[in-house]
Design an enzyme around this catalytic site. Structure first.
Site, mmCIF file in Angstrom:
data_model
loop_
_atom_site.group_PDB
_atom_site.id
_atom_site.type_symbol
_atom_site.label_atom_id
_atom_site.label_comp_id
_atom_site.label_asym_id
_atom_site.label_seq_id
_atom_site.Cartn_x
_atom_site.Cartn_y
_atom_site.Cartn_z
ATOM 1 N N LEU A 355 11.374 0.014 3.975
ATOM 2 C CA LEU A 355 11.354 1.293 3.271
ATOM 3 C C LEU A 355 10.100 2.096 3.563
ATOM 4 O O LEU A 355 10.108 3.323 3.485
ATOM 5 C CB LEU A 355 11.460 1.063 1.753
ATOM 6 C CG LEU A 355 12.747 0.424 1.246
ATOM 7 C CD1 LEU A 355 12.632 0.113 -0.239
ATOM 8 C CD2 LEU A 355 13.932 1.348 1.507
ATOM 9 N N GLU A 357 5.427 1.746 4.393
ATOM 10 C CA GLU A 357 4.214 0.956 4.560
ATOM 11 C C GLU A 357 3.160 1.501 3.617
ATOM 12 O O GLU A 357 2.828 2.687 3.657
ATOM 13 C CB GLU A 357 3.704 1.057 6.003
ATOM 14 C CG GLU A 357 2.487 0.201 6.294
ATOM 15 C CD GLU A 357 2.859 -1.222 6.712
ATOM 16 O OE1 GLU A 357 1.994 -2.099 6.593
ATOM 17 O OE2 GLU A 357 4.009 -1.432 7.145
ATOM 18 N N GLY A 358 2.648 0.648 2.734
ATOM 19 C CA GLY A 358 1.586 1.054 1.821
ATOM 20 C C GLY A 358 0.279 0.404 2.197
ATOM 21 O O GLY A 358 0.189 -0.365 3.162
ATOM 22 N N GLY A 359 -0.746 0.721 1.445
ATOM 23 C CA GLY A 359 -2.057 0.163 1.733
ATOM 24 C C GLY A 359 -2.103 -1.338 1.572
ATOM 25 O O GLY A 359 -2.939 -2.012 2.172
ATOM 26 N N ASP A 474 -4.978 4.215 -9.760
ATOM 27 C CA ASP A 474 -4.498 4.611 -8.431
ATOM 28 C C ASP A 474 -3.248 5.476 -8.559
ATOM 29 O O ASP A 474 -2.251 5.276 -7.866
ATOM 30 C CB ASP A 474 -4.212 3.373 -7.576
ATOM 31 C CG ASP A 474 -4.158 3.709 -6.083
ATOM 32 O OD1 ASP A 474 -4.715 4.756 -5.694
ATOM 33 O OD2 ASP A 474 -3.568 2.938 -5.315
#
Length: 666
Positions: A355, A357-359, A474
């Site tokens: 789905l 790419e996150g940190g 965040d």
């Protein structure tokens, strides 16, 4: 509940007329038709019915569906004569017919010019549920507020505590008054004596009355509590306070105990000694009970035979530190998945199922055999998120339940694999829409406003109403997921901080984590964080949602370093409309858009103390009549990564909206 279309009252000092009407959205009736004749019948009978009632209250219905009219009238509890109550209700009908001609629904709050004569409340509608006392408690369709323009002198915190104490005590008295659900009180406190009133419709139970009044008192925030007077009405209850006696006589005198605590006299047992003596044995008893329950739980089956507890402990290694994490069976709906189940559900983490790419690593879509769709967050070994963050997110979000928070279904921790399993939300994240030139058109103004309100409700739950006190740290568009109906859900709690239920003060950390562009300046530069840190991030979100631009995209911000500076300049020049996304139509909702920009700028003010809390924010969003303060100059800061002058700090910044932590040595 009535939908508000028109508020014809202009806010003014409370010594002037306070008559107001809210014209409803139930449509219009036909002149000389059946609905109009039914309404006329109620106008002729309801005033007498209310004035002759010992409770000064009446409800009635005239006619049959679809032309039935339902009405409610309530006179204030200190009316001196039946005639005065009757005249007030009759005048309210006349006022409604002048101000809301042909409207099938209206609510009138009728107060006299001199503030010495009691007023009344009238409401009518064609809605069958209008007279249901419990169903009409929720919503803001009949909400009205008015505030004096002057302020009470004195220390703001002390004044706020005194006003809340006074109103809360008055509300309790009103709920306990079984005859009229009405109470008044006076508080003699320096420098101003305050008078208060609370009232509910008598058909409410004591509990429902208390709940209705407490909801209104919750809207009295740090800004409005220091006014010289104010009133809040909904159809079923209302509260008011003034610096003068606006009723016949106070029913109760209240001592300002909370805002003026008595100093110790030096005689007898000191309060802190009593507290220690009481708290110590209670803590010991509680500890023993907890230990006993943990030992007992799972040790015996229903026949009393001793059994072994299922081992759900995982030993996780991070450097030389060993952490033992015991997942409690008490977390209902939470599952610890086997790694092979996750592999099968995601087709071995195939690219087709990816789905994004996150940190902290990639996110995959998955399907279990029973048809359940899931979103799988697989922690990357290089992400910088360790066991503590993983454990933090699982233990935290598994205990939080709110419609505007993403639901964590379970986790997997086997060897180096650390995986979180969430509910699958098909509409991806907010940034997928608002920053895309084509997809942003899918979010009209009503959808964007609903998203803003939903995020605010989720944050208010985290800050005030959950079993824990949580600072997210965040908050950004990529961490706002959207469900089938585009309702927002706050996600990604790996960086969240938990406090005790009473701790809302600032705290300090040497490890600053978050995303550049959304971090409050005091947090980015000094490591100071509080609930106001999330408020700052929320303000940035509001301005991004309205403009369709990223805060950090300076090329789209008139040459300013960020969106905040650009928005402030336009607001200061009176050209706020220029910041609104071109895919929207500002002329169709100018007042709502202007209020949202005002609110966004209030949230991003440089000093944390100047920002509202989320209770204030939700009140401002829910009320079209609440006066908003003028914002001060917003915060400007440029977080630098790798500055050798920063000591013992871990700085976080965003690259392509991924949260990254970078250690900065001394």
């Amino acid at each position: 509940m009535l939908g508000v279309l028109v508020l014809l009252l202009l806010l003014m000092p409370l010594s002037a007329t306070a008559t107001a009407q809210l014209c409803g959205s139930g449509g219009n009736y036909v002149a000389n038709g059946t609905y109009e004749s039914n309404l006329a019948a109620l106008a002729s009978t309801l005033p007498a019915n209310a004035s002759s009632s010992p409770q000064l209250f009446a409800v009635a219905t005239a006619g049959q569906s679809p032309d039935a009219v339902h009405a409610l009238a309530l006179c204030r509890g200190d009316f001196a004569s039946d005639t005065a109550c009757r005249d007030c209700v009759a005048a309210s009908f006349q006022h409604a017919q002048r101000a809301c001609p042909s409207d099938k629904a209206a609510t009138v709050y009728y107060e006299y010019d001199d503030d010495q004569r009691p007023g009344c409340v009238l409401g009518f509608s064609g809605d069958d549920g209008f007279l249901n006392p419990v169903a009409s408690l929720t919503g803001n369709g009949t909400l009205f507020q008015a505030w004096n323009t002057g302020n009470i002198s004195g220390v703001a915190g002390v004044v706020t505590a005194g006003v809340h104490e006074l109103l809360t005590a008055t509300a309790q008295d009103a709920a306990a008054n079984t005859t009229r659900r009405y109470a008044t009180a006076v508080m003699d406190s320096a420098p101003t004596t305050l008078y208060s009133l609370a009232q509910c419709t008598p058909d409410l139970s004591a509990g429902d009355c208390q709940a209705c009044l407490q909801r209104l008192i919750g809207m009295v925030n740090a800004t409005t509590s220091v006014r010289l007077g104010g009133r809040i009405f909904v159809l079923r209850c209302n509260v008011r306070f003034e610096a003068f006696m606006f009723f016949d006589r106070p029913m109760r005198r209240i001592s300002p105990s909370s805002n003026a605590p008595a100093p110790p006299t030096g005689h007898g047992t000191r309060p802190w000694v009593i507290a220690i003596c009481v708290a110590a044995p209670l803590a010991l008893v509680a500890f023993c009970v907890i230990v006993y329950c943990r030992c007992l739980r799972g040790r015996r089956n229903k026949n009393g035979t001793k059994i072994l507890r299922e081992n759900r402990s995982y030993k996780l290694q991070e450097g030389d530190q060993e952490l033992v994490w015991d997942m409690e069976e008490a977390l209902s709906g939470f599952t610890i998945f086997d790694f092979h189940e996750i592999l099968e559900a995601t087709s071995n983490f195939s690219e087709e199922n990816k789905l994004g790419e996150g940190g902290f690593g990639p996110v995959y879509m998955g399907h279990f055999l029973q048809g359940l769709e899931i979103a799988v967050k697989r922690l990357a070994s290089h992400s910088g998120q360790g066991v503590l963050e993983f454990k933090n997110e699982v233990q935290l979000i598994a205990k939080l339940q709110h419609r505007n928070l993403v639901r964590l279904l379970g986790c997997c921790s086997q060897g180096e694999e650390k995986i979180l399993v969430y509910e699958y939300l098909p509409n991806k994240s907010l940034d997928f829409y608002i920053f895309d030139e084509c997809r942003k058109a899918l979010l009209d103004w009503n959808k964007r406003l609903a998203i803003i309100e939903g995020i605010a409700e989720g944050l208010l739950y985290l800050h005030k109403h959950s079993c824990l006190r949580v600072i997210h740290r965040d908050l950004k568009p990529s961490n706002i997921l959207l469900d089938n109906e585009m309702n927002p859900k706050i996600s990604d709690f790996g960086l969240a901080k938990i406090f005790s239920s009473n701790n809302t003060e600032e705290d300090t950390t040497r490890r600053v984590v978050g995303t550049y562009g959304y971090m409050a300046p005091e947090y980015a530069s000094e490591g100071l964080f509080s609930i106001k840190s999330d408020v700052f991030s929320f303000g940035v979100l509001i301005l991004e949602i309205l403009s369709g631009n990223r805060n950090s995209a300076s090329h789209q911000c008139g040459g300013f370093i960020n969106l905040l500076g650009y928005a402030w300049q336009l607001w200061d020049e009176g050209n706020w409309i220029d910041i609104v996304d071109v895919s929207l139509t500002p002329k169709s909702h100018p007042v709502e858009m202007m209020r949202c920009i005002n609110l966004g700028l209030l949230c991003v003010q440089e000093n944390a103390a100047d920002r509202p809390n989320m209770l204030d924010v939700t009140a401002m969003l829910s009320s079209k009549t609440m006066l908003l303060q003028e914002p001060k100059h917003p915060a400007y800061f440029n977080l630098r990564v790798g500055d050798e002058e920063d000591s013992f700090a871990t700085r976080s910044y965003s690259v392509n909206d991924m949260t990254i932590s970078v250690a900065t040595p001394r």
